[in-house]
Structure formats: structure tokens, C-alpha cells
Design a protein around this motif. Structure first.
Motif, PDB file in Angstrom:
ATOM      1  N   VAL A  11      27.582  29.333  51.190  1.00  0.00           N
ATOM      2  CA  VAL A  11      26.279  28.671  51.195  1.00  0.00           C
ATOM      3  C   VAL A  11      26.239  27.645  50.071  1.00  0.00           C
ATOM      4  O   VAL A  11      26.532  27.963  48.924  1.00  0.00           O
ATOM      5  N   LYS A  12      25.891  26.416  50.400  1.00  0.00           N
ATOM      6  CA  LYS A  12      25.733  25.390  49.380  1.00  0.00           C
ATOM      7  C   LYS A  12      24.526  25.734  48.508  1.00  0.00           C
ATOM      8  O   LYS A  12      23.494  26.182  49.006  1.00  0.00           O
ATOM      9  N   GLU A  13      24.670  25.517  47.205  1.00  0.00           N
ATOM     10  CA  GLU A  13      23.594  25.870  46.263  1.00  0.00           C
ATOM     11  C   GLU A  13      23.141  27.305  46.555  1.00  0.00           C
ATOM     12  O   GLU A  13      21.992  27.565  46.887  1.00  0.00           O
ATOM     13  N   SER A  47      23.654  21.951  56.925  1.00  0.00           N
ATOM     14  CA  SER A  47      23.524  21.395  55.578  1.00  0.00           C
ATOM     15  C   SER A  47      23.697  22.478  54.518  1.00  0.00           C
ATOM     16  O   SER A  47      23.987  22.181  53.367  1.00  0.00           O
ATOM     17  N   ASP A  48      23.524  23.739  54.887  1.00  0.00           N
ATOM     18  CA  ASP A  48      23.606  24.838  53.922  1.00  0.00           C
ATOM     19  C   ASP A  48      24.862  25.690  54.060  1.00  0.00           C
ATOM     20  O   ASP A  48      25.277  26.330  53.095  1.00  0.00           O
ATOM     21  N   LEU A  49      25.460  25.732  55.230  1.00  0.00           N
ATOM     22  CA  LEU A  49      26.576  26.641  55.481  1.00  0.00           C
ATOM     23  C   LEU A  49      27.866  25.902  55.814  1.00  0.00           C
ATOM     24  O   LEU A  49      27.854  24.877  56.491  1.00  0.00           O
ATOM     25  N   GLU A  50      28.976  26.470  55.336  1.00  0.00           N
ATOM     26  CA  GLU A  50      30.310  25.955  55.655  1.00  0.00           C
ATOM     27  C   GLU A  50      31.249  27.133  55.841  1.00  0.00           C
ATOM     28  O   GLU A  50      30.975  28.237  55.362  1.00  0.00           O
ATOM     29  N   LYS A  93      18.914  32.145  51.472  1.00  0.00           N
ATOM     30  CA  LYS A  93      19.265  31.017  52.334  1.00  0.00           C
ATOM     31  C   LYS A  93      20.171  31.442  53.487  1.00  0.00           C
ATOM     32  O   LYS A  93      20.467  30.637  54.369  1.00  0.00           O
ATOM     33  N   ILE A  94      20.617  32.697  53.489  1.00  0.00           N
ATOM     34  CA  ILE A  94      21.433  33.205  54.596  1.00  0.00           C
ATOM     35  C   ILE A  94      20.520  33.395  55.804  1.00  0.00           C
ATOM     36  O   ILE A  94      19.589  34.209  55.769  1.00  0.00           O
ATOM     37  N   PRO A  95      20.750  32.663  56.904  1.00  0.00           N
ATOM     38  CA  PRO A  95      19.765  32.598  57.994  1.00  0.00           C
ATOM     39  C   PRO A  95      19.894  33.657  59.082  1.00  0.00           C
ATOM     40  O   PRO A  95      19.589  33.408  60.238  1.00  0.00           O
ATOM     41  N   ILE A 111      30.810  38.090  61.159  1.00  0.00           N
ATOM     42  CA  ILE A 111      30.349  37.023  60.271  1.00  0.00           C
ATOM     43  C   ILE A 111      29.916  37.620  58.933  1.00  0.00           C
ATOM     44  O   ILE A 111      29.198  38.615  58.893  1.00  0.00           O
ATOM     45  N   PHE A 112      30.356  37.004  57.823  1.00  0.00           N
ATOM     46  CA  PHE A 112      29.874  37.430  56.515  1.00  0.00           C
ATOM     47  C   PHE A 112      29.854  36.234  55.560  1.00  0.00           C
ATOM     48  O   PHE A 112      30.463  35.189  55.822  1.00  0.00           O
ATOM     49  N   VAL A 113      29.118  36.392  54.465  1.00  0.00           N
ATOM     50  CA  VAL A 113      28.933  35.308  53.491  1.00  0.00           C
ATOM     51  C   VAL A 113      29.456  35.755  52.132  1.00  0.00           C
ATOM     52  O   VAL A 113      29.133  36.849  51.668  1.00  0.00           O
ATOM     53  N   VAL A 114      30.267  34.909  51.514  1.00  0.00           N
ATOM     54  CA  VAL A 114      30.808  35.212  50.189  1.00  0.00           C
ATOM     55  C   VAL A 114      29.962  34.519  49.121  1.00  0.00           C
ATOM     56  O   VAL A 114      29.302  33.521  49.385  1.00  0.00           O
TER      57      VAL A 114
END
Length: 273
Positions: A130-132, A33-36, A137-139, A171-174
Motif C-alpha cells: 500500500v502506498k503511504e 493509486s493505493d495498491l501495487e 487503506k486496505i480495501p 491475497i495479503f498485504v505486507v
């Protein structure tokens, strides 16, 4: 033991199994629900050859003159845009700059991934959004990374695990302003401002590909129980599994054309149209 006791124990076992399954479902549901997936990378040694492999089967590439150079990082990319994501062939563009950046960011995995052909590391990277968006929120455990081409107060967050578990995809988050613009249909490309109208053509592929609807990544002896792998498993339309060799499979538009292109051994890539 009486039949009544057997029935009680059997009922208890079913209840515990049900709770465990429910917890797993809830965990995956919370993650997805939070990650795409935002986009994905493949490290390559010969970017022109890699790019040509896709052009030969009907994909449209971003021209080299418009392709991003990651200044300060020593890397560049060759790009293919789709309506909902993009593929980047990432490579070392400036060896000296690359080495300087690695010495400043020793907890990141650039050096190991770039040398995948020597050390057995996975050549794949997955960029998540990450949504919102909120950093907390990064798990998974993460490392902050900033370069001059990013906004002053924004950073990419790389999974700490990617440095120590090289058989996993990196793996990384933008952050939000770095996220890829998604379009529902080709008609929606008109939302791209007229001054950038040229870019509309790069989403149109002769082979008819529009959206990536599933990604399957096979790794060698990967531990699927780590926090990063559990996170990825909770994301819709992406699967990581074990196999005899590294390969990424991209399914376009639910593979309605029923065509498959195997680009190995030059590229660890299978295309399903």
C-alpha cells in the motif's frame, strides 16, 4: 410517443451509462493509486523440481542456503529475484510446525492452499503493498497475522475471502519494511551495500529477464465480483480471469523477445520473454 420524448429518454440512458462507467473508472483508479503488487507465490509440492524448471530456461535462483525459512509457520521458499518483484515457490518445510500454526490461525488459508492438489484450491498468492501505508487503506475485509520474524508491532493482513473462496488467488498485504526493494535498472544494483554485494548477482538472468511487466492468472470458476477480485482488477498490470485450469502467465520486459516457455504440467506457469 413523440420524437422529442424518445430523444429525452435516449439522452437519459446515455447519461446514466456514462455515470456508471465513470464510477467504475474512478473506483479502479482509487484502488490502483493505493495498491501495487509486491511479490507473488506459487505453492508447490516439489520445490527443487520447480526451481530447476526455471533454471533450465535461463533464470538465476537464490541459493537454498540463503532462502528464507518461515519459522513458526512451517513453510519455506525457493526464490527468483527481478528488478521490480520476486517469485516464491512456497512449500511445507516442517509439517508439525505447519499444523500447529494452522491450529492457532484457523481463519487463514495456509492449509487449504498447501493441499491445492487435493481440494482444487488455487495454488497462487499475491502479496500487495500500500502506498503511504495505513492499515485502514486496505480495501477488503482482512485478518491480522503475526510471526516472530516480523517486527514486534507489525503484521501481515490476509484477505478474509481467501479462506472461503479457494478458487481465487490468496491475497495479503505486507507492511513497508517487508516490502521488496525495487530497482529501475541493473546499474542501480550498486545501491545494495557492499557487505551484501553477492546478492546483486541473483538479479541477473542468462535469458535477459529484468522486470515483470504483466501478470495474468487464470482460475477455474472464480467469482470475479468479490471484493478481493475487484481490488486486484484495479491494480496496474495484473489480470485475473476464468479458464479451464489454473495457470499463471508472467510477462517480462513487455515480452520483447517474443519467446514463450510453457512449464506445464510440472508447473502451472507460462513465461513470456
Amino acid at each position: 410517443m413523440s420524437i422529442k420524448n424518445y430523444l429525452s429518454i435516449f439522452t437519459l440512458v446515455l447519461f446514466l451509462a456514462s455515470c456508471k462507467e465513470k464510477k467504475t473508472e474512478e473506483f479502479n483508479k482509487n484502488i490502483s493509486s493505493d495498491l501495487e503488487v509486491d511479490h507473488f507465490n506459487i505453492w508447490v509440492k516439489n520445490p527443487q523440481k520447480a526451481k530447476q524448471k526455471l533454471i533450465d530456461i535461463g533464470f538465476t535462483a537464490i541459493p537454498d542456503s540463503l532462502s528464507a525459512v518461515h519459522h513458526g509457520q512451517g513453510t519455506s521458499g525457493r526464490y527468483f529475484y527481478f528488478l521490480n518483484t520476486y517469485l516464491e515457490f512456497i512449500f511445507v518445510y516442517n509439517q508439525k510446525e505447519f499444523e500447529v500454526n494452522n491450529s492457532k490461525n484457523k481463519d487463514l488459508d495456509f492449509s487449504e492452499r498447501a493441499n491445492f492438489n487435493k481440494n482444487g484450491a488455487s495454488p497462487f498468492s499475491i502479496a500487495l503493498k500500500v502506498k503511504e501505508y495505513k492499515v485502514d487503506k486496505i480495501p477488503f475485509r482482512k485478518i491480522q497475522y503475526h510471526q516472530s520474524w516480523m517486527e514486534n508491532d507489525r503484521s501481515i493482513y490476509a484477505a478474509k475471502n481467501s479462506k472461503t473462496h479457494l478458487k481465487e488467488p490468496s491475497i495479503f498485504v505486507v507492511y513497508p519494511k517487508m516490502q521488496y526493494d525495487v530497482f529501475e535498472t541493473l546499474r542501480d544494483l550498486k545501491k545494495i551495500p557492499e557487505e551484501y554485494a553477492l546478492w546483486r548477482e541473483f538479479y541477473k538472468h542468462k535469458n535477459g529477464a529484468k522486470k515483470v511487466t504483466r501478470i495474468v492468472i487464470t482460475s477455474k470458476d472464480v467469482d470475479l465480483s468479490t471484493e478481493t477480485m475487484k481490488t486486484v482488477h484495479g491494480i496496474e498490470n495484473i489480470i485475473i480471469k476464468n479458464g479451464s485450469s489454473y495457470v499463471m502467465e508472467l510477462f517480462f520486459d513487455n515480452a520483447t523477445q517474443q519467446k514463450t516457455f510453457d512449464l506445464r504440467p510440472e508447473l502451472p506457469l507460462l513465461i513470456h520473454l
